[in-house]
Each structure stands twice: as C-alpha cells, then as structure tokens.
Design a protein around this motif. Structure first.
Motif, PDB file in Angstrom:
ATOM      1  N   VAL A 168       0.832  -1.209   0.000  1.00  0.00           N
ATOM      2  CA  VAL A 168       0.000   0.000   0.000  1.00  0.00           C
ATOM      3  C   VAL A 168       0.868   1.261   0.000  1.00  0.00           C
ATOM      4  CG1 VAL A 168      -1.717   1.295   1.311  1.00  0.00           C
ATOM      5  CG2 VAL A 168      -1.924  -1.176   1.104  1.00  0.00           C
ATOM      6  N   SER A 169       1.940   1.250   0.782  1.00  0.00           N
ATOM      7  CA  SER A 169       2.789   2.448   0.849  1.00  0.00           C
ATOM      8  C   SER A 169       3.460   2.727  -0.498  1.00  0.00           C
ATOM      9  CB  SER A 169       3.846   2.277   1.940  1.00  0.00           C
ATOM     10  OG  SER A 169       4.686   1.171   1.667  1.00  0.00           O
ATOM     11  N   MET A 170       3.843   1.681  -1.231  1.00  0.00           N
ATOM     12  CA  MET A 170       4.427   1.894  -2.557  1.00  0.00           C
ATOM     13  C   MET A 170       3.377   2.378  -3.549  1.00  0.00           C
ATOM     14  SD  MET A 170       7.020  -1.395  -2.804  1.00  0.00           S
ATOM     15  CE  MET A 170       7.538  -1.000  -4.493  1.00  0.00           C
ATOM     16  N   ALA A 171       2.144   1.864  -3.416  1.00  0.00           N
ATOM     17  CA  ALA A 171       1.077   2.286  -4.325  1.00  0.00           C
ATOM     18  C   ALA A 171       0.631   3.719  -4.057  1.00  0.00           C
ATOM     19  CB  ALA A 171      -0.110   1.337  -4.204  1.00  0.00           C
ATOM     20  N   MET A 172       0.702   4.148  -2.798  1.00  0.00           N
ATOM     21  CA  MET A 172       0.259   5.497  -2.433  1.00  0.00           C
ATOM     22  C   MET A 172       1.027   6.578  -3.179  1.00  0.00           C
ATOM     23  SD  MET A 172      -0.262   5.087   1.687  1.00  0.00           S
ATOM     24  CE  MET A 172      -0.439   6.843   1.947  1.00  0.00           C
ATOM     25  N   ASP A 173       2.274   6.305  -3.500  1.00  0.00           N
ATOM     26  CA  ASP A 173       3.131   7.303  -4.141  1.00  0.00           C
ATOM     27  C   ASP A 173       3.159   7.123  -5.651  1.00  0.00           C
ATOM     28  OD1 ASP A 173       4.692   9.559  -3.957  1.00  0.00           O
ATOM     29  OD2 ASP A 173       6.573   8.462  -3.743  1.00  0.00           O
ATOM     30  N   ARG A 174       2.181   6.373  -6.187  1.00  0.00           N
ATOM     31  CA  ARG A 174       2.134   6.130  -7.635  1.00  0.00           C
ATOM     32  C   ARG A 174       0.789   6.572  -8.192  1.00  0.00           C
ATOM     33  NH1 ARG A 174       5.993   1.269  -9.437  1.00  0.00           N
ATOM     34  NH2 ARG A 174       7.514   1.394  -7.754  1.00  0.00           N
ATOM     35  N   HIS A 175       0.539   6.154  -9.424  1.00  0.00           N
ATOM     36  CA  HIS A 175      -0.684   6.579 -10.100  1.00  0.00           C
ATOM     37  C   HIS A 175      -1.881   5.760  -9.623  1.00  0.00           C
ATOM     38  CE1 HIS A 175       1.617   9.191 -12.706  1.00  0.00           C
ATOM     39  NE2 HIS A 175       2.407   8.171 -13.057  1.00  0.00           N
ATOM     40  N   ASP A 176      -3.077   6.187 -10.077  1.00  0.00           N
ATOM     41  CA  ASP A 176      -4.298   5.483  -9.697  1.00  0.00           C
ATOM     42  C   ASP A 176      -4.293   4.036 -10.175  1.00  0.00           C
ATOM     43  OD1 ASP A 176      -5.202   7.721  -8.472  1.00  0.00           O
ATOM     44  OD2 ASP A 176      -6.593   8.320 -10.057  1.00  0.00           O
ATOM     45  N   LYS A 177      -3.617   3.775 -11.275  1.00  0.00           N
ATOM     46  CA  LYS A 177      -3.558   2.405 -11.800  1.00  0.00           C
ATOM     47  C   LYS A 177      -2.935   1.466 -10.770  1.00  0.00           C
ATOM     48  CE  LYS A 177      -1.234  -0.414 -15.280  1.00  0.00           C
ATOM     49  NZ  LYS A 177      -0.237  -0.409 -16.388  1.00  0.00           N
ATOM     50  N   GLU A 178      -1.810   1.880 -10.183  1.00  0.00           N
ATOM     51  CA  GLU A 178      -1.140   1.034  -9.187  1.00  0.00           C
ATOM     52  C   GLU A 178      -1.968   0.920  -7.908  1.00  0.00           C
ATOM     53  OE1 GLU A 178       0.397   3.246 -11.013  1.00  0.00           O
ATOM     54  OE2 GLU A 178       1.888   2.060 -12.099  1.00  0.00           O
ATOM     55  N   LYS A 179      -2.687   1.981  -7.544  1.00  0.00           N
ATOM     56  CA  LYS A 179      -3.540   1.902  -6.359  1.00  0.00           C
ATOM     57  C   LYS A 179      -4.647   0.865  -6.564  1.00  0.00           C
ATOM     58  CE  LYS A 179      -2.855   6.763  -4.985  1.00  0.00           C
ATOM     59  NZ  LYS A 179      -2.109   7.287  -6.134  1.00  0.00           N
ATOM     60  N   GLU A 180      -5.242   0.893  -7.737  1.00  0.00           N
ATOM     61  CA  GLU A 180      -6.279  -0.094  -8.050  1.00  0.00           C
ATOM     62  C   GLU A 180      -5.697  -1.502  -8.072  1.00  0.00           C
ATOM     63  OE1 GLU A 180      -9.876  -1.824  -9.066  1.00  0.00           O
ATOM     64  OE2 GLU A 180      -9.452   0.190  -8.336  1.00  0.00           O
ATOM     65  N   MET A 181      -4.515  -1.657  -8.637  1.00  0.00           N
ATOM     66  CA  MET A 181      -3.860  -2.969  -8.686  1.00  0.00           C
ATOM     67  C   MET A 181      -3.562  -3.486  -7.280  1.00  0.00           C
ATOM     68  SD  MET A 181      -1.223  -2.375 -11.862  1.00  0.00           S
ATOM     69  CE  MET A 181      -0.456  -3.989 -11.710  1.00  0.00           C
ATOM     70  N   ALA A 182      -3.161  -2.596  -6.387  1.00  0.00           N
ATOM     71  CA  ALA A 182      -2.867  -3.002  -5.012  1.00  0.00           C
ATOM     72  C   ALA A 182      -4.131  -3.515  -4.320  1.00  0.00           C
ATOM     73  CB  ALA A 182      -2.267  -1.835  -4.228  1.00  0.00           C
ATOM     74  N   SER A 183      -5.257  -2.828  -4.528  1.00  0.00           N
ATOM     75  CA  SER A 183      -6.512  -3.267  -3.912  1.00  0.00           C
ATOM     76  C   SER A 183      -6.966  -4.614  -4.465  1.00  0.00           C
ATOM     77  CB  SER A 183      -7.604  -2.218  -4.143  1.00  0.00           C
ATOM     78  OG  SER A 183      -7.326  -1.039  -3.431  1.00  0.00           O
ATOM     79  N   VAL A 184      -6.810  -4.792  -5.762  1.00  0.00           N
ATOM     80  CA  VAL A 184      -7.183  -6.069  -6.388  1.00  0.00           C
ATOM     81  C   VAL A 184      -6.325  -7.207  -5.836  1.00  0.00           C
ATOM     82  CG1 VAL A 184      -7.227  -7.346  -8.562  1.00  0.00           C
ATOM     83  CG2 VAL A 184      -8.057  -4.994  -8.485  1.00  0.00           C
ATOM     84  N   LEU A 185      -5.031  -6.958  -5.690  1.00  0.00           N
ATOM     85  CA  LEU A 185      -4.132  -7.991  -5.178  1.00  0.00           C
ATOM     86  C   LEU A 185      -4.491  -8.369  -3.740  1.00  0.00           C
ATOM     87  CD1 LEU A 185      -1.678  -9.802  -5.523  1.00  0.00           C
ATOM     88  CD2 LEU A 185      -0.228  -7.888  -4.819  1.00  0.00           C
ATOM     89  N   LEU A 186      -4.809  -7.388  -2.912  1.00  0.00           N
ATOM     90  CA  LEU A 186      -5.180  -7.689  -1.525  1.00  0.00           C
ATOM     91  C   LEU A 186      -6.437  -8.550  -1.476  1.00  0.00           C
ATOM     92  CD1 LEU A 186      -4.544  -4.309   0.338  1.00  0.00           C
ATOM     93  CD2 LEU A 186      -3.206  -6.410   0.455  1.00  0.00           C
ATOM     94  N   SER A 187      -7.401  -8.264  -2.340  1.00  0.00           N
ATOM     95  CA  SER A 187      -8.617  -9.082  -2.381  1.00  0.00           C
ATOM     96  C   SER A 187      -8.292 -10.508  -2.804  1.00  0.00           C
ATOM     97  CB  SER A 187      -9.636  -8.466  -3.352  1.00  0.00           C
ATOM     98  OG  SER A 187     -10.052  -7.201  -2.903  1.00  0.00           O
TER      99      SER A 187
END
Length: 713
Positions: A168-187
């Motif tokens: 999550v911390s790495m995704a927070m400092d990136r674009h919305d695409k990576e944030k969405e990918m992080a949420s999908v991976l956690l699920s």
C-alpha cells in the motif's frame, strides 16, 4: 638525519662520515683500534666548531656497544634483551613456545582465542527487500496469480502484515492504476495467502505510520482512508476495524484523521460502495455486486442448458480467481433451492475443480461461507442444514473438496450452534424481564454479563420480534431501550446489522405477525427520529437487501413515513404512551427549564422537571444546553445543577460524556460567537473529571467519542 645534514658544512659532513665508519668498525673488528680515524687529530689539524647535538650523537652510538667475554664488541638491544653472547631479557627463550595437546598439563584455556567475524542477518529486513522486488514486478506485469504464488513461496507467513504495509505504501506514491492494482491484489490474497487478522494488522501498521507518510505524500490521509474504505467494501476488512483502531490511536495523530475521513467521507456517503470501487477510475475491474449478478446469471443459464463447458468458460472470463468462492456458495445455494438441479451443480463444481479453474482453497472457502449462513438460509429453505450435511461427504468422496473441511465444519457447526442457541435463550429471558420491570440499567448489566458483543445484532432482532407480537406498550419500551443501548452498549454498525437481519426475515415474520411489515417500518423510522440511525444508514441497509424482496418494501415504507409532514411527532406518538413530543419540542422544554433554574436557582425543582421529561436517553441534550448557557453567561450554577443530577443518578456518566462530546464537536463554531469558549470548556472538563462525572481517561482514548483534548485546547 637528512634534516640535520642540511645545516652542516662540508667539514662537518666529513667528520660525521668518519664517526659512522668507526661505528661500523666496532661491529666488525673490535680488535683493530688502529684502523680508527681519529676525529681528535682531524680537529687539531682543522679546528671547527662542533654542532650542538654532536655530543649526544656520539654518546648514543657508544652506549649501545657492549664487549663480550670473548673480547668482541656487539650491538645489543635496549634493556639488555638480545644480541649474541648475552643472557637476554627475563623470561626470554631461545626457541618459540607452543602448546602441546599431548602434554599431561595441557589446559585448553591457554589456547589463543580466534575471533571469527560473521554477518548478522535480520529475517524481517531480508523479507522486506524481497517484497519490494515482488511488488515492483507485480506493478509491471499485473499478474495476480504470479504475485500470489511468489508470496506463498517466500514463506515467512508471520511477516505478511509488513507485505500489506509495503504494497500500500508503494502504491500510495504512484498513479491510480497502481492503487487499483494493489486493492485487487489484496482481495486476491485474502484468506488464501494472507489471514484476515493479518489484513487488519497490516492496515494498523499503515495507520501508525500515517504521520510519516504525510511528510512525503501531500494527500496521504485521503489516500490511506480510501484504501481502508476499499478494503471494507471488498469484504476483506471488517467495519469494526475502524472502531477498534480508533481506540488505539492518539486523537491528534494522522492515523486518527484517516479513520475519520474514511468513515465520514467514504463509508457514510450514499452509494458509497460503487463510488469507492470506481474512485481510482480507469479500472477494468467490475464491482462486487456486478460480479455477483454475473455469477447468478451464468449459473441460471447452466441449470437451463446443462452445458458445463460453456459455464466454465464464463467463470474463467470473469477474471476474478480470488472471488471463485462466491461461485461455489451460490452454486450450492441453487442446488438446495432447486433439488432437480443438484446433480448438474455438483457436476459443474467437480469439473471446475478438476480443471484447476476453482482452486482447493476457494472451494473450501465457498463451503465455509455457506456453512456460516445456514441459520439464515434455513429460514427460506427449512431443509438447508440437512442438504448441506449430505453435500459435504459427497464432494469429499468425489475428490473435489478437501477432507479437512469435514472436521472443521463439524467443530465449527456444533460449537457455534450451541453457543448461539444458549445466547438466544438467555436474551429472550432478559427481554421478557425487561417488559415486566422496565429496568433499563438492569438489562444493560445483564447483557454485559453475557459478554457476547458479536451477537448484539441478534439481540436487536430478538427484541423487536418479541415486541411486534405484543402490545403498543412493549413496542414503545423496545424503542426506548434501543435508544439507551445505542448510547451505552451498541454501535451504529450493530443497529444496522440487526435491522438487516429483521428485514431479511420479514417474510417469515409476517407468517406470525399479521402487520409485521408496517410495524417494522415504524421501528425503523422511530430509530431515525431518535437519532439511533442516520438517514444514510437506511441507504446502507437497502444496499444489503436483495431487490424486490419484502424487506425492501418495508424499508421504502419507512422512508415514506419519514418524508411525511410532521413525521417526527407522528412517529413518536405512533404507539401512544410515549414521550409524544417532537425532538424540537423536547429541546424547547429543556431550554425553558434551564432558564427558569438560572433565574430561581432551585435545584430540586429543576431536577424534577428533567425527571418529568421521561427521556433518559435524551439527557445528553440537557448536559449540552447547560454547558452552552454556562459558557455564554459564565454562570457556574449550571455546573451545580449537573452535579446534583449526577449525584441523584438522574443523568448517567454516559449521558454526561455524550453531552460534553457534543459540545467538543461544535466548539469551533461556538468559539466564533463566544470568545474564550475553549478555555472555559477546558475548565469545565477538568471540573467534571474532578467531581467524577467524567472518567479520568476522557479525552485521552477513543472510546465513545471522547473529547479530542489536544486538538481542542
């Protein structure tokens, strides 16, 4: 020597040369003194002035020359330790000493120590380094299955909360695409790779570091709040996490702000699930509700056509391998609803398992989820438990369900069923005693003694179900009790879940209570009027109900009641014998009695007026109004009245706490009209704690809305 020669004349250099040659002669031929060149004769022939250090140089040269018994001159070491023909230093030996292991006097402690350097490795540091490369690769490829496989192969399951934090911390400092990918991976990782408790631990680690994140990321609070809201919407983080985490964080921390933003800006908004899931835009991922609808459609088409190959293709095209447990659950439910389709459903699940389309863990998870909801399912399908118990051995025998599930299901089913059955019997007795005694404090004490807060929604369902089958007096008592429980014991989430259970079982309740739908709509609307539920909570309840069901119609009826003219007064009078006032009327009466007390100063009369209001669940309004008047007029008499009410037990500590909290929530606005409001309120808080109205921990923990002291003052 070179530096000394720079100050010598040619004659002096020659004199020094002769002295050096004489020293060499001493070491080689001590018996030939005639061979020496006399510096004295040279000086007599050519008198020169010797350098200042000449005497010391010659003395040093002679002092280190010794003559042995054989008549030879030898150069020896300082302190007499060396040189041929000398005794040497004390304890010196000619041969090198060594330790003989065969010596009878051998002592291992005499062995020289050999220090061997080694690098200390921290497993957590190595894990974090490996995780960084894993996350980077996932952001590049977007392959959920590979990322899950790599994380599983890494082992170190106890460090998975740190994986979540790093992702999550790495995704927070990136674009919305990576944030969405992080949420999908956690699920995808939820339950299969990362345990549910580790998900909560990982998000709490993020909250603790929120202050650090905000230094590097300007909108860190909002982004992290959205990640938590997304986890709640995706059902990988329980909503209760927000309440428990708030209690463990300082109210002045960024982590506390994250939870407030998550709750107020995202989870309380209308249609919040859809908004949260689409917030990062550009995502190709469909919402959970859309996936559920597609699963229901493909299963229905499969039952009609019987084409297992086509059904497997549709499941594969969904592209939600981490959500296949929903396919299993819905397929088994359909097999129970339509007995004729049972064989076809079992065939589909078997083929999906053999093809590797549905993993073993997803299959087990689907069965487990259905097992947990058997009690509710039994309301619609009376034989659900028996059917499920027959399906499990069949699936295990055919080899597409892990045999370990049978043991876990047996333990879980037996233990939970007995526990829940005992709880329902106990609360039924407690509710009947309350209807006889009208003693709310005693009921609250009994619930605390039971110690099963996770069953609070079931208590609410039982309370209203019993009240609906009784007279208006008991219905009014149930609503009053609900208001008191919301203040003392129940969270808003408990209330919402309880009404969801009631609405889901509305059709069955209607079989026993003729006007169950209208009565239940009155209970819902009364909860809103009493500020137990917010209007937004009705929207949340509606989202959790199936469309076109009896519960949805009841909910719509409650909304219509609330939208009517003078709805508050009508709903408060719906069962008669209640307080019978609109909230605004009650507030006016509270203001008038406080104004009369301010003029007359008779505490006994003021306490009697508060008692005559007969609204113990609304006494926090008395506290709030009294504090506002004390701040405005700088009248300490109001504090004396509150103290008298507290001593008589007229206003409880919880009501006092809620009243102070309501003032703290509006303190900024109050300070605009009353200069110095914050300072006076601060003094009142200290006075209340000193008198025992408020707990000493008030303002320091996150329980029941205490005042954020550091922020307010």
């Amino acid at each position: 020597m070179a530096s000394s020669e720079a100050f010598l004349s040619d004659e002096q250099r020659e004199m020094l040369k002769i002295a050096t040659e004489n020293a060499d002669v001493f070491s080689t031929s001590p018996k030939s003194p005639s061979g020496l060149k006399s510096p004295t004769r040279l000086m007599a022939a050519r008198p020169i002035k010797a350098p200042a250090n000449y005497k010391s140089m010659t003395e040093v040269a002679v002092r280190h020359v010794r003559r042995t018994h054989s008549g030879k001159y030898v150069r020896v070491k300082k302190d007499g330790g060396g040189g041929k023909g000398t005794w040497g230093k004390i304890l010196d030996t000619d041969a090198e000493s060594f330790i003989d292991h065969n010596d009878p006097n051998y002592d291992s402690s005499e062995e020289p120590f050999l220090l061997v350097g080694s690098i200390v490795h921290d497993p957590l540091d190595e894990y974090k380094k490996a995780v960084v490369s894993l996350v980077e690769e996932y952001f590049s490829t977007g392959d959920v299955d590979v990322a899950a496989s790599d994380l599983r192969e890494m082992g170190s399951g106890e460090y998975h909360p740190y994986f979540l934090k790093k992702l999550v911390s790495m995704a927070m400092d990136r674009h919305d695409k990576e944030k969405e990918m992080a949420s999908v991976l956690l699920s995808a990782l939820y339950a299969d790779v990362i345990l549910p408790i580790q998900i909560s631990q990982g998000f709490f680690l993020l909250l603790e570091c929120a202050d650090d994140f905000s230094v590097d990321i300007l909108d860190a609070v909002d982004i992290l709040a959205l990640f938590i809201a997304r986890a709640v919407v995706d059902d990988i983080l329980p909503p209760a996490f927000i309440t428990s985490a708030r209690k463990a964080l300082s109210e002045t921390s960024k982590g506390f702000q994250v939870l407030q933003t998550c709750e107020k800006s995202y989870l309380s908004a209308p249609h919040h699930a859809e908004l949260v899931e689409r917030r990062w835009g550009g995502s190709t991922r469909v919402t959970v509700e859309e996936v559920k609808k597609k699963i229901a459609i493909l299963l229905k088409e499969y039952v009609e056509s019987g084409d297992a190959f086509e059904a497997c293709r549709c499941i594969r095209e969904l592209g939600v391998t981490f959500f296949h447990h929903e396919v299993v659950k819905r397929a088994l439910t359909l097999a129970m609803e339509i007995p004729a389709a049972e064989t076809a459903i079992l065939k589909l699940l078997k083929e999906a398992a053999e093809e590797g389309l549905i993993s073993s863990s997803q299959m087990v998870k689907g069965f487990a989820r259905l097992a947990e909801s058997l009690d509710d399912l039994a309301l619609d399908i009376p034989s659900a438990k028996g059917l499920f118990e027959s399906l499990v051995p069949c699936a295990i025998t055919q080899g597409w369900l892990d045999a370990s599930f049978l043991k876990s299901f047996g333990e879980m089913h037996h233990g939970d069923a007995e526990k829940l059955k005992h709880y329902k019997e106990e609360v039924a007795t407690i509710i009947r005693e309350y209807f006889l005694s009208d003693d709310i404090p005693e009921l609250i004490l009994s619930l605390k003694d039971l110690g099963e807060p996770e069953y609070n929604p079931i208590f609410l369902k039982k309370l209203i179900t019993i009240a609906m089958d009784r007279k208006n007096k008991e219905r009014e008592m149930a609503s009053v009790l609900l208001s008191a429980l919301h203040i003392e014991l129940f969270s808003t989430e408990d209330i919402v879940n309880g009404f969801v259970l009631l609405l889901e079982a509305a059709e069955d309740t209607a079989l026993d209570v003729l006007n169950a739908s209208s009565e239940l709509s009155l209970f819902l609307s009364r909860a809103v009027i009493d500020e137990v539920l917010a209007p937004l909570n009705l929207e949340e309840i509606g989202c959790r109900l199936p469309p076109n069901c009896s519960g949805s119609e009841t909910l719509d009826m409650a909304k219509s009641l609330l939208a009517a003219r003078h709805a508050g007064e009508r709903i408060l009078r719906c069962w008669g014998g209640g307080t019978g006032w609109v909230i605004e009327d009650a507030k006016d009466k509270i203001v008038k009695l406080l104004e009369e007390y301010e003029i007359g100063g008779v505490q006994g009369e003021a306490c009697q007026c508060i008692r005559d209001l007969d609204m113990p669940f609304f006494n926090h309004e008395v506290v709030k109004k009294a504090l506002v008047m004390a701040i405005e007029n700088k009248n300490e008499k109001m504090l004396d009245l509150l103290h008298e009410c507290f001593c008589e037990g007229l206003i409880t500590t919880n009501q006092l706490t809620k009243g102070f909290t309501r003032i703290s929530d509006t303190l900024d606005d109050l300070a605009l009209d009353i200069p110095g409001a914050e300072e006076r309120f601060n003094l009142y808080v200290e006075y209340a704690q000193k008198k025992g109205w408020l707990l000493p921990s008030y303002g320091l923990s996150g329980t029941d809305g205490p005042l954020p002291m550091a922020a307010a003052f």
